[in-house]
Design a protein around this motif. Structure first.
Motif, PDB file in Angstrom:
ATOM      1  N   GLY A 114      -1.653 -18.249 -24.221  1.00 23.50           N
ATOM      2  CA  GLY A 114      -0.277 -18.663 -23.980  1.00 23.50           C
ATOM      3  C   GLY A 114       0.827 -17.671 -24.252  1.00 23.50           C
ATOM      4  O   GLY A 114       1.449 -17.159 -23.342  1.00 23.50           O
ATOM      5  N   TYR A 115       1.075 -17.385 -25.498  1.00 28.25           N
ATOM      6  CA  TYR A 115       2.218 -16.556 -25.855  1.00 28.25           C
ATOM      7  C   TYR A 115       2.017 -15.107 -25.441  1.00 28.25           C
ATOM      8  O   TYR A 115       2.967 -14.439 -25.041  1.00 28.25           O
ATOM      9  N   LEU A 116       0.774 -14.640 -25.491  1.00 27.79           N
ATOM     10  CA  LEU A 116       0.485 -13.274 -25.080  1.00 27.79           C
ATOM     11  C   LEU A 116       0.764 -13.071 -23.591  1.00 27.79           C
ATOM     12  O   LEU A 116       1.257 -12.020 -23.189  1.00 27.79           O
ATOM     13  N   ILE A 117       0.487 -14.082 -22.785  1.00 30.96           N
ATOM     14  CA  ILE A 117       0.745 -13.983 -21.351  1.00 30.96           C
ATOM     15  C   ILE A 117       2.230 -13.767 -21.083  1.00 30.96           C
ATOM     16  O   ILE A 117       2.611 -12.927 -20.279  1.00 30.96           O
ATOM     17  N   PHE A 118       3.075 -14.506 -21.787  1.00 32.32           N
ATOM     18  CA  PHE A 118       4.519 -14.354 -21.588  1.00 32.32           C
ATOM     19  C   PHE A 118       4.996 -13.000 -22.084  1.00 32.32           C
ATOM     20  O   PHE A 118       5.826 -12.354 -21.446  1.00 32.32           O
ATOM     21  N   PHE A 119       4.479 -12.551 -23.214  1.00 33.73           N
ATOM     22  CA  PHE A 119       4.835 -11.240 -23.744  1.00 33.73           C
ATOM     23  C   PHE A 119       4.456 -10.146 -22.749  1.00 33.73           C
ATOM     24  O   PHE A 119       5.268  -9.286 -22.415  1.00 33.73           O
ATOM     25  N   LEU A 120       3.219 -10.175 -22.267  1.00 31.85           N
ATOM     26  CA  LEU A 120       2.743  -9.139 -21.351  1.00 31.85           C
ATOM     27  C   LEU A 120       3.466  -9.173 -20.006  1.00 31.85           C
ATOM     28  O   LEU A 120       3.699  -8.122 -19.407  1.00 31.85           O
ATOM     29  N   ALA A 121       3.808 -10.355 -19.531  1.00 32.63           N
ATOM     30  CA  ALA A 121       4.525 -10.455 -18.253  1.00 32.63           C
ATOM     31  C   ALA A 121       5.855  -9.711 -18.314  1.00 32.63           C
ATOM     32  O   ALA A 121       6.260  -9.076 -17.345  1.00 32.63           O
ATOM     33  N   PHE A 122       6.507  -9.749 -19.462  1.00 33.56           N
ATOM     34  CA  PHE A 122       7.786  -9.055 -19.596  1.00 33.56           C
ATOM     35  C   PHE A 122       7.613  -7.616 -20.050  1.00 33.56           C
ATOM     36  O   PHE A 122       8.339  -6.733 -19.600  1.00 33.56           O
ATOM     37  N   CYS A 123       6.670  -7.375 -20.928  1.00 30.44           N
ATOM     38  CA  CYS A 123       6.446  -6.027 -21.436  1.00 30.44           C
ATOM     39  C   CYS A 123       5.912  -5.102 -20.342  1.00 30.44           C
ATOM     40  O   CYS A 123       6.276  -3.945 -20.270  1.00 30.44           O
ATOM     41  N   LEU A 124       5.065  -5.633 -19.492  1.00 28.28           N
ATOM     42  CA  LEU A 124       4.458  -4.830 -18.431  1.00 28.28           C
ATOM     43  C   LEU A 124       5.168  -5.003 -17.090  1.00 28.28           C
ATOM     44  O   LEU A 124       4.736  -4.424 -16.096  1.00 28.28           O
ATOM     45  N   GLY A 125       6.238  -5.771 -17.057  1.00 28.76           N
ATOM     46  CA  GLY A 125       6.986  -6.020 -15.825  1.00 28.76           C
ATOM     47  C   GLY A 125       7.372  -4.776 -15.055  1.00 28.76           C
ATOM     48  O   GLY A 125       7.165  -4.698 -13.845  1.00 28.76           O
ATOM     49  N   PRO A 126       7.907  -3.762 -15.743  1.00 29.52           N
ATOM     50  CA  PRO A 126       8.316  -2.573 -14.981  1.00 29.52           C
ATOM     51  C   PRO A 126       7.147  -1.717 -14.512  1.00 29.52           C
ATOM     52  O   PRO A 126       7.334  -0.778 -13.762  1.00 29.52           O
ATOM     53  N   PHE A 127       5.948  -2.061 -14.925  1.00 26.34           N
ATOM     54  CA  PHE A 127       4.786  -1.257 -14.581  1.00 26.34           C
ATOM     55  C   PHE A 127       3.910  -1.921 -13.537  1.00 26.34           C
ATOM     56  O   PHE A 127       2.720  -1.661 -13.450  1.00 26.34           O
ATOM     57  N   GLY A 128       4.485  -2.852 -12.771  1.00 28.45           N
ATOM     58  CA  GLY A 128       3.782  -3.383 -11.625  1.00 28.45           C
ATOM     59  C   GLY A 128       3.302  -4.814 -11.691  1.00 28.45           C
ATOM     60  O   GLY A 128       2.601  -5.250 -10.798  1.00 28.45           O
ATOM     61  N   ILE A 129       3.648  -5.591 -12.713  1.00 30.53           N
ATOM     62  CA  ILE A 129       3.266  -7.002 -12.728  1.00 30.53           C
ATOM     63  C   ILE A 129       4.115  -7.689 -11.650  1.00 30.53           C
ATOM     64  O   ILE A 129       5.337  -7.702 -11.738  1.00 30.53           O
ATOM     65  N   PRO A 130       3.497  -8.261 -10.621  1.00 29.98           N
ATOM     66  CA  PRO A 130       4.258  -8.754  -9.474  1.00 29.98           C
ATOM     67  C   PRO A 130       4.787 -10.183  -9.594  1.00 29.98           C
ATOM     68  O   PRO A 130       4.988 -10.835  -8.601  1.00 29.98           O
ATOM     69  N   VAL A 131       5.011 -10.670 -10.802  1.00 29.30           N
ATOM     70  CA  VAL A 131       5.544 -12.021 -10.971  1.00 29.30           C
ATOM     71  C   VAL A 131       7.023 -11.909 -11.348  1.00 29.30           C
ATOM     72  O   VAL A 131       7.360 -11.217 -12.306  1.00 29.30           O
ATOM     73  N   PRO A 132       7.893 -12.554 -10.591  1.00 28.75           N
ATOM     74  CA  PRO A 132       9.321 -12.469 -10.916  1.00 28.75           C
ATOM     75  C   PRO A 132       9.607 -13.012 -12.321  1.00 28.75           C
ATOM     76  O   PRO A 132       9.067 -14.046 -12.726  1.00 28.75           O
ATOM     77  N   ASN A 133      10.443 -12.301 -13.069  1.00 32.56           N
ATOM     78  CA  ASN A 133      10.768 -12.708 -14.437  1.00 32.56           C
ATOM     79  C   ASN A 133      11.377 -14.092 -14.497  1.00 32.56           C
ATOM     80  O   ASN A 133      11.128 -14.844 -15.450  1.00 32.56           O
ATOM     81  N   GLU A 134      12.171 -14.432 -13.514  1.00 26.68           N
ATOM     82  CA  GLU A 134      12.810 -15.737 -13.512  1.00 26.68           C
ATOM     83  C   GLU A 134      11.772 -16.854 -13.474  1.00 26.68           C
ATOM     84  O   GLU A 134      11.897 -17.856 -14.170  1.00 26.68           O
ATOM     85  N   VAL A 135      10.736 -16.657 -12.679  1.00 30.30           N
ATOM     86  CA  VAL A 135       9.658 -17.647 -12.584  1.00 30.30           C
ATOM     87  C   VAL A 135       8.926 -17.754 -13.919  1.00 30.30           C
ATOM     88  O   VAL A 135       8.609 -18.847 -14.383  1.00 30.30           O
ATOM     89  N   THR A 136       8.673 -16.623 -14.557  1.00 31.37           N
ATOM     90  CA  THR A 136       7.996 -16.624 -15.852  1.00 31.37           C
ATOM     91  C   THR A 136       8.833 -17.345 -16.905  1.00 31.37           C
ATOM     92  O   THR A 136       8.318 -18.152 -17.679  1.00 31.37           O
ATOM     93  N   LEU A 137      10.125 -17.056 -16.928  1.00 34.20           N
ATOM     94  CA  LEU A 137      11.017 -17.726 -17.877  1.00 34.20           C
ATOM     95  C   LEU A 137      11.046 -19.230 -17.660  1.00 34.20           C
ATOM     96  O   LEU A 137      10.937 -20.016 -18.605  1.00 34.20           O
TER      97      LEU A 137
END
Length: 191
Positions: free
Chosen positions: A14-37
């Motif tokens: 759970g919490y690690l997924i949200f951390f990684l989605a934002f931490c790795l966002g600029p490095f190619g994670i293709p999920v929009p931050n707004e959707v993750t939030l």
């Protein structure tokens, strides 16, 4: 079913997924931050996750990502500057920074993709880390808290409206389909 897999991942990591989605966002994670939030807010509103831990995971991940981006701009400025001149997101961020300066650092968080390019640009511009941190971290806090609160509000109302029709798995599947559609449409419109 794919929704079962996603729910299992959220329950397990759970919490690690949200951390990684934002931490790795600029490095190619293709999920929009707004959707993750919004997903984090809705799931925490449903009681699946602790809202404070979800939000802190998101905020810390974002702080790390923008700090790395700023440091990369500061350390590798010349190499990045030449390569990024042809990137349209970099050009948008550069024009925004030239036109609005410090205000642009605040506004950049509300523009997808630019929010990760902008700290790199600020690092290239030799802005002090103290100034960058003060403006960017406070802006990141405002942006994430705005979306998170909105997601909690929407989640409580959406849950009330859809409760007889959908369970938590269907809501998560609906969010995934919406975010996948967004990604596909965005890629098709930007060849």
């Amino acid at each position: 079913m794919i929704s079962d897999i996603i729910i299992h991942q959220v329950e397990h990591y759970g919490y690690l997924i949200f951390f990684l989605a934002f931490c790795l966002g600029p490095f190619g994670i293709p999920v929009p931050n707004e959707v993750t939030l919004l997903t984090g807010a809705i799931l925490s509103n449903k009681g699946a996750l602790n809202p404070w831990l979800v939000y802190i995971s998101i905020l810390v991940g974002l702080f790390i990502a923008i700090t790395i981006s700023f440091a990369a701009g500061r350390l590798f400025g010349e190499k990045f500057n030449k390569k990024l001149q042809e990137n349209r997101y970099f050009e948008k961020a550069n024009n925004l920074f030239k036109k609005h300066g410090d205000l642009a650092m605040c506004l950049a968080f509300f523009v997808p993709i630019v929010r990760y390019m902008f700290p790199l640009l600020v690092g290239l511009s030799n802005v002090s880390f103290k100034k960058f941190a003060l403006i960017s971290y406070s802006s990141a806090f405002v942006w994430t808290s705005t979306f998170f609160v909105f997601g909690k509000f929407v989640g409580s109302h959406l849950g009330d409206m859809l409760n007889p029709l959908f369970d938590q798995k269907m809501l998560l599947l609906l969010i995934m389909v919406a975010s996948s559609s967004y990604i596909v449409l965005k890629r098709r419109s930007n060849p």
